[in-house]
Design an enzyme around this catalytic site. Structure first.
Site, short mmCIF file in Angstrom:
data_model
loop_
_atom_site.label_atom_id
_atom_site.label_comp_id
_atom_site.label_asym_id
_atom_site.label_seq_id
_atom_site.Cartn_x
_atom_site.Cartn_y
_atom_site.Cartn_z
N LYS A 8 17.78 5.60 5.36
CA LYS A 8 17.98 4.62 4.29
C LYS A 8 17.05 4.98 3.13
CE LYS A 8 18.07 -0.47 3.75
NZ LYS A 8 17.87 -1.75 4.46
N SER B 295 19.65 -6.88 8.31
CA SER B 295 20.11 -5.73 7.53
C SER B 295 20.47 -4.49 8.32
CB SER B 295 19.08 -5.36 6.47
OG SER B 295 19.15 -6.26 5.39
N SER C 180 21.69 -5.12 4.35
CA SER C 180 21.50 -4.18 3.28
C SER C 180 21.65 -2.72 3.69
CB SER C 180 20.11 -4.39 2.68
OG SER C 180 19.10 -4.02 3.61
#
Lengths: 486, 486, 95
Positions: free
Chosen positions: B79, B178, B154
């Site tokens: 990420k 997330s 997310s």
């Protein structure tokens, strides 16, 4: 009826702790390094970094808290204090809000022989900000983060101080204590000791008491300026009150900066909004639990304080008050040097006299460590012992040998040898000269024998003169006394 | 079966047996990226040459007999919130568009030590704030099962890239769901570890007391393997637990005798999509048939989890994101009138709408006069939530429920309704508030072919129990073997 | 509880956020909706409940007081939007 006023002063003192590394990261802490050379991702507040607490900083802060007579919190924690400023890279300062490290202390200090007490509200730990350099003429400001993250304690007093000179004495006392305990070097010039003062007046007129609005005085760069600014600010507030009659609560707390060159305080730009620091517990740091064992270990690190030392110098070593005061007031390095001299078996009074009268006059600037003095204690002790043992004349020791030792770093004995200053204990030569002097001064001898003892000094002087100062005065005295049958 | 179809565990075995090289494998996944990325848009940065160079280095090590780490040359995607030296770390924000971290996050170092090959950086909601990946400043990631739908957020990029077979493993972060919510929406496995299991050093903070990094993969075994690599103590993160790391990849395959599964009755109420409910209830039956003991448990405070979470998370976020002020790194506005205007324009232009909304909420929650009613109150409810879990785990080993109330929604469907968007995290946020581990695994599909996620939560540091339960479930089902056609 | 335009502006100033007119308007509406949602919490009795700021029951995590080299100035300043010499540069600070 006369109008009188009382001055109410409280001080907020920041002391930078003497650690090798910063409070929450491993950057060095040396003063005066080139800009942005003592920085890391943590002190720059880069995304993703985390603080880790410096154990030594906590211990030094506990030490300071204990020395200041505080209660040490058994549970303490970290909070974030938010404000935007270019020298604060995270836009929050890691500090302590509702549970400070130490609370309710007491500082006892002395003003012209009178003992005073000031209570402390709290002592807490926090990180320092960096430095902004403001350009002349409104150009861009520059930011150096070397200081960002340095460990500080903030010592907040109650408003117990009543006169500007008391504020100076209070600050001096804290400084000495922090230096004695190796908590901080407390250099106001370098910012390792900083002070903000809160001051207002309680004015009594016609039986009514009027309290003037509180002013925070900043930009105090020396203990002297703390005192001077408070004297100025007190009279300014009185005049202002006479003009506008404004009292506490009728206007917000004002911040004024001390202008040392002009000797005045000046209003700093009013903040456009009331400060709202939005404190909350620092999630990146865990709480700190302090147990008895840690407190006792830190107490064990306490050396003798300056006050205790001074007392010992007078009561046990027999120094006079003046000498004892000089040794203590000139700072820890001086009395440490004195302690070192004593380990070389020289008597305390001579050691104090030599150190105060002869060595300090050769030292330059402020003495922070013993090695700032131009001669090592062992070498000085050797010189003192030569004089005491009648092997060197006092004047020669002072005027010829010591300066040479300082300049060249050579030892006393070799300088005495080279310059031929060694005192020869030739009793026959002394006897001969004493006899000659007595013969030449029959009148004085008469006087002495008839009880005018003071004249002996004149005879000693003549003997010394004829021997070109090579005879030890004690021996000359002794010989004269013997010859005169005294 | 082509290489990209295989699980990470199978590929590690092939690499270790020498049946495939890291270079061949990395090329295969890079080719897949070239093929599907235009549709999925999961990645913000992909450096094929850099990836191949890393792969060759691993192959060379293996050839020369040097030790090769647990990930054996396996490609991985991280990420874009994990700082990586020499690569952009943007957090999908204009604010950090050009930011290059001068250091590696702890997990990045661990991945390198484990001989993985970083092939790309995954898209996300800006600063991890969002549940749909629509808040990325750069692109909207698509759900590989239906390109008109969101992948969740997310960590939407990290989930979509696994479902799209762009990599066998990825790292996400989870502050309120997330990892788990996008894993559920994309039909993959995602695990949010116990707070303190994985070092946060180098993870750009959203809400520090909630954030954790975790593995995303196709199977429970693969997630266990990656968790094993990234877990463990790191002295740079004070909140990282100093506990040994179990061999999750082995332990997960060992059946847990008498596993007690607590079905959270509070989760099966208003707002839960019937198709999701049916799939989850079927999963309960599967686990029971596999020998698990099913009990019902209550988490009564969980209905307040969303407002509690948004209070705590935004308060911390407003603090963590204060540092983006255009001074030390990141975006600075082009036009401004003075320092304060520079701050405001920089932050106004550099942050997207959702980030600004959360900064506003958090600033409000901590502001003077509101702090106790908002922030402190939320921390008290947080304690009650944790107490609920502690009580539930007295009667079961894991608690079970849906990961999200519905399957993936359409892009744009909830963009204008923040409260509706926030409610998609209703089953996941409490895990973070309580600091516990949570696992999402695929448990079926809606009639329209969108994946459904099953969530298991466990006591602190009971990741192995979650993985064992998940493995048990995957032994009896094949949902995790389904992949979308792109 | 309605969140007014003035309150939005005040909080935005505190957080140093420039908001456009339309942002102020939508923020006012959305914050009102979100805060309404938060009002649920008022129903919970939290009397005497210790606030939970940390999840993990750990304490006393320290590092030893050792100095380590940090970043050279060029790396420290590499991401700076504006640099003058080895300093970060900002618009004039007026005191």
């Amino acid at each position: 009826m006369a109008t009188t006023y009382e001055i109410i002063i409280g001080l907020e003192v920041h002391v930078q702790l003497m650690t090798e590394s910063k409070l929450f990261c491993s950057d060095g802490t040396k003063f005066g390094e080139p800009p942005n050379t003592l920085v890391s991702p943590v002190s720059i507040g880069m995304p993703g970094v985390l603080p880790v607490m410096n154990r030594r900083a906590l211990e030094l802060a506990i030490k300071a808290g204990l020395a200041l007579g505080c209660q040490i919190s058994r549970f303490t924690k970290w909070d974030r204090k938010h404000y935007f400023y270019p020298d604060l890279p995270k836009a929050y300062q890691i500090s302590q809000y509702d549970i400070p490290l130490a609370t309710e202390g007491l500082v006892t200090y002395d003003v012209n022989g009178e003992e005073k007490k000031c209570r402390l509200i709290r002592v807490h730990l926090e990180e320092d900000a960096g430095k902004n350099l403001h350009a002349e003429g409104g150009g861009d400001s520059l930011v150096d983060l070397n200081r960002a993250g340095m460990p500080l304690i903030e010592v907040v007093s109650y408003p117990d101080i009543r006169r500007p000179e008391e504020a100076a004495a209070y600050l001096e006392t804290i400084r000495t204590l922090m230096r004695d305990l190796d908590v901080s070097d407390c250099e106001m010039q370098e910012g390792s000791l900083r002070c903000d003062a809160n001051i207002n007046l309680h004015i009594t007129k016609d039986g009514n008491v009027y309290k003037t609005p509180i002013v925070e005085v900043k930009n105090l760069n020396s203990i002297k300026s703390v005192e001077k600014s408070l004297i100025y600010e007190a009279s300014r507030q009185f005049e202002q009150w006479q003009k506008d009659g404004k009292v506490l609560g009728q206007m917000p707390k004002q911040t004024r900066g001390w202008d040392d060159a002009r000797g005045i305080t000046r209003s700093q730009r009013e903040k456009e909004e009331e400060a709202d620091y939005r404190y909350f517990p620092e999630p990146d740091l865990v709480p700190v639990v302090i147990d008895d064992a840690l407190i006792e270990r830190i107490r064990g690190e306490f050396g003798e304080t300056s006050a205790q030392r001074k007392k010992r110098y007078i009561e046990e070593l027999g120094l006079n008050d003046y000498n004892a005061s000089v040794l203590i007031d000139k700072g820890r390095a001086i009395s440490d040097y004195f302690e070192a001299l004593l380990t070389h078996e020289v008597d305390a009074k001579s050691a104090a006299n030599w150190l105060i009268n002869d060595v300090l006059s050769h030292a330059e600037g402020r003495i922070k460590v013993m090695s700032d003095l131009p001669i090592m204690p062992g070498s000085l002790a050797e010189l003192i012992k030569l004089v005491k043992g009648n092997k060197l004349n006092l004047n020669d020791a002072r005027e010829k040998v010591l300066p040479e030792m300082i300049e060249t770093g050579r030892d006393a004995a070799s300088i005495v040898d080279e310059k031929g200053l060694g005192v020869v204990l030739d009793t026959a030569a002394i006897d001969a000269i004493v006899d000659a002097v007595l013969a030449d001064n029959a009148k004085i001898v008469e006087d002495i024998k008839s009880g005018k003892g003071k004249a002996l000094g004149a005879l000693v002087g003549q003997v010394m003169k004829r021997s070109q100062g090579k005879f030890p005065p004690a021996i000359v005295n002794e010989t004269l006394n013997k010859r005169l049958g005294l | 079966m082509s290489l990209i179809e295989k699980t990470a565990t199978e590929l590690v075995s092939l690499l270790n047996k020498g049946e495939v090289t890291s270079r061949e494998l990395t090329e295969a996944f890079c080719d897949r990226i070239a093929e599907v990325e235009g549709k999925v848009k999961a990645l913000l940065y992909h450096d094929r040459d850099g990836a191949l160079a890393q792969a060759e280095a691993v192959d060379l090590s293996r050839k020369s007999g040097k030790p090769v780490g647990k990930l054996a040359g396996l490609p991985i995607i991280v990420k874009d919130i994990l700082c990586t030296k020499g690569e952009p770390t943007t957090c999908a924000s204009r604010m950090l568009e050009n930011f290059k971290a001068p250091y590696d996050a702890h997990v990045i170092s661990l991945l390198q030590n484990a001989s993985s090959v970083r092939i790309a950086r995954a898209n996300m909601d800006e600063f991890a704030m969002g549940s749909s990946c629509e808040n990325s400043a750069f692109q909207k990631t698509r759900n590989p099962w239906n390109l008109d739908c969101v992948p969740g957020g997310s960590s939407g990029g990290s989930a979509a890239c696994i479902a799209a077979k762009e990599a066998p493993l990825s790292l996400g972060t989870d502050t309120g769901g997330s990892i788990r919510q996008p894993a559920g929406l994309c039909g993959i496995v995602g695990l949010k570890p116990t707070y303190g299991r994985v070092s946060r050093f180098g993870l750009v903070a959203y809400a520090s007391s909630l954030d954790q990094i975790g593995p995303m993969a196709r199977t429970v075994e693969d997630a266990a393997l990656l968790l094993e690599v990234i877990s463990g103590h790191d002295e740079r993160d004070s909140t990282c637990a100093n506990l040994p790391v179990p061999e999750y990849s082995k332990i997960c395959r060992a059946p847990k005798k008498g596993l007690r599964v607590g079905v959270v009755t509070d989760y099966f109420g208003e707002g839960l999509d019937p198709e999701v409910e049916a799939a989850v209830r079927e999963a309960v039956r599967v686990l029971e048939s596999q020998g698990a003991k099913i009990v019902e448990v209550r988490l009564p405070t969980s209905k307040y989890a969303i407002p509690t979470y948004y209070m705590v998370a935004t308060a911390e976020a407003s603090s963590n994101l204060a540092r983006y002020d255009g001074v030390h790194y990141g975006y600075r506005a082009k036009e401004y009138s003075d320092l304060i205007d520079m701050y405001k324009k920089t932050r106004g232009e550099g942050f997207g709408a959702e980030v600004k909304r959360r900064i506003m909420l958090g600033t409000l929650a901590l502001s003077a006069g509101r702090r106790d009613a908002f922030y402190v109150k939320a921390l008290q409810v947080r304690r009650l939530l944790r107490n609920d879990y502690d009580k539930a785990f007295e009667s079961c080993d894991v608690v079970l429920g849906p990961t999200s109330p519905s399957a993936a929604f359409k892009i744009g469907e909830k963009s204008d309704d923040p409260v509706a968007m926030y409610l998609s995290d209703i089953y996941t946020v409490a895990t973070n508030l309580a600091g516990l581990p949570g696992l999402s695994i695929p448990c079926g599909f809606t009639k329209s072919g969108l994946p459904i996620g099953l969530q298991l939560q466990g006591p602190a540091f009971a990741e192995e129990t979650l993985l064992q339960a998940g493995y048990l479930y995957q032994q009896a089902t094949d949902w995790h073997t389904k992949t979308p056609s792109l | 509880m309605a969140f007014t335009r003035e309150q939005v502006v005040k909080i935005a100033d505190l957080g140093r956020l420039h908001l456009t007119e339309s942002e102020i308007e939508s923020m006012s509406k959305q914050l009102t909706a979100i805060l309404g949602f938060f009002e649920q919490l008022e129903a919970i009795d939290t009397e005497g409940i210790e606030p939970m700021a940390h999840c993990l029951p750990i304490q006393n995590v320290f590092r030893e007081d050792e100095k380590k080299p940090g970043l050279p100035p060029d790396e420290a300043l590499a991401n700076a939007p504006k640099r003058v010499g080895d300093f970060f540069s900002v618009p004039p600070i007026l005191d």
